[in-house]
Design a protein around this motif. Structure first.
Motif, PDB file in Angstrom:
ATOM      1  N   ILE A 221      -2.638  -7.209  -6.171  1.00  0.00           N
ATOM      2  CA  ILE A 221      -3.806  -6.474  -5.691  1.00  0.00           C
ATOM      3  C   ILE A 221      -5.084  -7.037  -6.307  1.00  0.00           C
ATOM      4  O   ILE A 221      -6.125  -7.139  -5.643  1.00  0.00           O
TER       5      ILE A 221
ATOM      6  N   GLN B 262      -4.612  -7.706  -1.366  1.00  0.00           N
ATOM      7  CA  GLN B 262      -5.504  -8.265  -2.380  1.00  0.00           C
ATOM      8  C   GLN B 262      -6.907  -7.705  -2.230  1.00  0.00           C
ATOM      9  O   GLN B 262      -7.490  -7.765  -1.153  1.00  0.00           O
ATOM     10  N   LEU B 263      -7.427  -7.178  -3.336  1.00  0.00           N
ATOM     11  CA  LEU B 263      -8.811  -6.709  -3.337  1.00  0.00           C
ATOM     12  C   LEU B 263      -9.765  -7.876  -3.563  1.00  0.00           C
ATOM     13  O   LEU B 263     -10.830  -7.948  -2.962  1.00  0.00           O
TER      14      LEU B 263
ATOM     15  N   LEU C 298      -9.312  -8.939   2.572  1.00  0.00           N
ATOM     16  CA  LEU C 298      -8.926  -7.550   2.323  1.00  0.00           C
ATOM     17  C   LEU C 298      -8.358  -6.914   3.589  1.00  0.00           C
ATOM     18  O   LEU C 298      -7.317  -6.242   3.554  1.00  0.00           O
TER      19      LEU C 298
ATOM     20  N   PHE D  78      -4.456  -6.024   3.955  1.00  0.00           N
ATOM     21  CA  PHE D  78      -4.178  -4.594   4.142  1.00  0.00           C
ATOM     22  C   PHE D  78      -3.289  -4.389   5.366  1.00  0.00           C
ATOM     23  O   PHE D  78      -2.294  -3.653   5.317  1.00  0.00           O
TER      24      PHE D  78
END
Length: 203
Positions: free
Chosen positions: A100, A157-158, A183, A187
């Protein structure tokens, strides 16, 4: 298999360059690429050292533990058959958190440990594939292993740290512009992965 694919691609490139009179360009490109690879590796070592160091600070300060506790409802939803106190849950949680945060390389050790812990769990369950002493015995991945692998590949992944570094290394005007698209993409891929895993779980 990948080694064969790369070898074939290199051979085809060299042969094509020779037949088209561009063998010198192929040689120059190979040498330049080798230099760029070394430069990129040095850059990535510095960046990953920074992020892995921050990850270690977060772990020592208890932040990772708090984040791990925070995703336990998700863990119970995705891995209902893993006991709450089993080491596999901690390793999987650490791997997910590292993913993340965009620390793709940093999450690899936790991922390997998670697979080892899941194999140990199968041994504790009495799965004959994991108890036998015969190293040649064929093993079938457990549902938890498959679910973990799918989640790891989908990789929400942010902050895509690696991609930002690559873009910066190759002269992107705005390396961080990839954050929003990454993102959204990760998501959606994670949502699809969760749905697929739960569908397979019911079957």
């Amino acid at each position: 298999m990948l080694n064969y694919i790369w070898a074939i691609m290199i051979i085809i490139g060299v042969i094509y360059g020779a037949f088209t009179g561009n063998i010198e360009a192929v040689s120059n490109a190979a040498l330049n690429s080798a230099g760029e690879a070394v430069s990129l590796c040095i850059t990535m070592v510095g960046v990953m050292s920074l992020w892995v160091g921050l990850m270690q600070i977060a772990q020592t300060s208890g932040l990772i533990r708090k984040m791990t506790d925070g995703i336990q409802p998700f863990m119970s939803f995705m891995f209902p058959r893993i006991p709450k106190e089993h080491a596999a849950r901690e390793y999987i949680s650490t791997n997910i958190i590292a993913n993340i945060l965009g620390l793709g390389w940093a999450c690899t050790p936790a991922g390997l440990k998670a697979m080892e812990a899941l194999a140990q769990l199968e041994k504790e369950r009495g799965n004959p594939e994991y108890i036998g002493r015969d190293n040649k015995r064929a093993r079938t991945a457990s549902p938890e292993m498959c679910t973990f692998l799918i989640l790891n590949i989908s990789s929400l992944q942010l902050i895509p740290v690696n991609m930002i570094v690559y873009r910066n290394q190759y002269g992107s005007i705005n390396p961080a512009a990839v954050i929003a698209p990454a993102l959204i993409a990760t998501f959606l891929s994670t949502v699809v992965a969760v749905i697929y895993c739960k569908m397979m779980e019911k079957k």
